[in-house]
Write an enzyme that holds these catalytic residues in place. Structure first.
Site, mmCIF file in Angstrom:
data_model
loop_
_atom_site.group_PDB
_atom_site.id
_atom_site.type_symbol
_atom_site.label_atom_id
_atom_site.label_comp_id
_atom_site.label_asym_id
_atom_site.label_seq_id
_atom_site.Cartn_x
_atom_site.Cartn_y
_atom_site.Cartn_z
ATOM 1 N N LYS A 1 -15.035 -15.530 5.734
ATOM 2 C CA LYS A 1 -16.459 -15.427 6.048
ATOM 3 C C LYS A 1 -17.370 -15.189 4.857
ATOM 4 C CE LYS A 1 -16.255 -13.537 10.685
ATOM 5 N NZ LYS A 1 -16.476 -12.276 11.381
ATOM 6 N N GLY B 1 -6.973 -6.955 0.472
ATOM 7 C CA GLY B 1 -5.665 -6.922 1.102
ATOM 8 C C GLY B 1 -5.024 -8.296 1.249
ATOM 9 N N ARG C 1 0.822 -1.210 0.000
ATOM 10 C CA ARG C 1 0.000 0.000 0.000
ATOM 11 C C ARG C 1 0.861 1.267 0.000
ATOM 12 N NH1 ARG C 1 -5.103 -1.616 3.935
ATOM 13 N NH2 ARG C 1 -6.505 -2.130 2.217
ATOM 14 N N GLY D 1 -12.292 -3.891 1.644
ATOM 15 C CA GLY D 1 -13.715 -3.544 1.645
ATOM 16 C C GLY D 1 -14.095 -2.646 0.481
#
Ligand code: 3PG
Length: 398
Positions: free
Chosen positions: A199, A355, A34, A379
């Site tokens: 998830k 990420g 990043r 996200g």
């Protein structure tokens, strides 16, 4: 709006919002992707003679200074990567920040301390965020939004400050939006999406949206066990979100109706426990023994996923296939990454998003040039794929 719209920046103080939310081991940065991704914008502004005031967050501190979340390691890395002096302010918008910014010369950089040390950054109260945005604006003449990983957050340094200062999108934000739009608006087909990660509940929106768009959805990672359970299979002690089983059954039915192929693994690497050296074996995906937990997709599935990927013209991959941090369980993630590299070489447009998958690709030793685009957003890239309007982008359009 882009940096060009901001006019001559020589001698101007430019506030840049970057996403420096990097993984740390103590104070050591374990993946600086990043930070490197922020360099084109920073270098461009520095060459234009601007004075840079950079703001970013690290982790989720509780709105108060906490040395564990200091941007000091980031400042250190920026000093190594930028050909310019970089000073770390001791606070966000206080005396130290003002003194550091007042001392800036053209082509120099001040990094403000973790913006989330100020509780107003993430406040749900508009006036509180606006107040912090006003204080940030006192430190600058223009704003460049380049923290793609946070554009889905309605936060003071992302959203509110863009309404106070002349604002523009940075190079990274432009590149990310351009690449992800290529997959979301009119993808060349076959369009294959590979989803992993732990998830299902994190990916509900994106799955629902893709069921109308993708040709094939390959599912791996911890979330796959909820899919296997929804098909009536035993999953042993693998990760399972029981409360999502009905939703997943709905997805399987919708996929059938819409002619979208959902591809699940046929074999699984199942271990005795969650550990790097846990005894493990490859088992059939429809018969995971009681007490065993699936920590990766098996070799047969890895090969099948890679084949499906190389048949595609557009590929989006978000989320690792297994616990790639442990050597014994990295095979599925490696197979998928290699599939993307081969597809890219054959002319497909490939995106690694999120990420974790981006970090996985680097950690497994793949050359970044082997992919069309590696997104810095977790996200944020998921929400773009979901077709949502992101506040940090919308605010730059007006
Ligand atoms: C990320 O890591 O995805 C971004 O930096 C956003 O961080 P957040 O989820 O804590 O807002």
């Amino acid at each position: 709006k882009t940096i060009d719209d901001l006019g001559d920046l020589r001698g101007k103080r430019v506030l840049v919002r970057s996403d420096f939310n990097v993984p740390l081991d103590g104070t050591t940065i374990t993946d600086d992707g990043r930070i490197r991704a922020a360099l084109p914008t920073l270098n461009r502004l520095l060459s234009a003679g601007a004075r840079l005031v950079v703001t970013a967050h690290l982790g989720r501190p509780k709105g108060t200074p906490d040395v564990k979340y200091s941007l000091a390691p980031v400042a250190e890395r920026l000093r190594e990567l930028l050909d310019a002096p970089v000073r770390l302010a001791g606070d966000v918008v206080g005396e130290s920040a003002h003194a550091a910014v007042d001392g800036l010369s053209d082509g120099e950089v001040v990094l403000l301390e973790n913006i989330r040390f100020d509780p107003r950054e993430t406040s749900k109260v508009d006036e509180e965020r606006a107040e912090l945005a006003g204080e940030l604006a006192e430190l600058a003449d223009a704003f460049v939004s380049d923290g793609f990983g946070v554009v889905h957050r309605k936060q003071a340094s992302v959203y509110d400050v863009a309404q106070v200062l002349p604002a523009a999108a940075g190079e990274l934000v432009l590149k990310e939006v351009e690449s992800l739009s290529r997959a979301t608006s009119d993808p060349e087909r076959p369009y294959v999406v590979v989803l992993g990660g732990s998830k299902v509940s994190d990916k509900l929106g994106v799955i629902a949206n893709l069921l109308g768009k993708a040709d094939r959805l390959l599912i791996g990672g911890g979330m796959v066990f909820t899919f296997l359970a929804a098909q009536g299979h035993e999953v042993g002690s693998s990760l399972l979100e029981e409360d999502q089983i009905e939703t997943v059954k709905g997805y399987l039915a919708t996929a059938k109706e819409k002619g979208v192929e959902i591809v699940l693994p046929t074999d699984i690497v199942a271990a005795d426990s969650f550990a790097a050296d846990a005894p493990h074996a490859v088992v059939s995906a429809d018969a995971i023994p009681a007490g065993r937990m699936g920590l990766d997709i098996g070799p047969e599935s890895g090969a099948a996923f890679a084949r499906a990927i190389t048949e595609a013209k557009t590929v989006v991959w978000n989320g690792p296939m297994g616990v790639f941090e442990f050597k014994a369980f990295e095979g599925g993630t490696r197979a998928v990454a290699q599939g993307l590299v081969d597809a890219t070489a054959a002319g497909a447009f490939t995106i690694v998003g999120g990420g974790d998958s981006a970090a996985a690709v680097r950690r497994l030793g793949f050359d970044e040039a082997g992919f069309s685009h590696i997104s810095t957003g977790g996200g944020a890239s998921l929400e773009l794929l979901e077709g949502k309007t992101l506040p940090g982008l919308a605010v730059l359009e007006s």
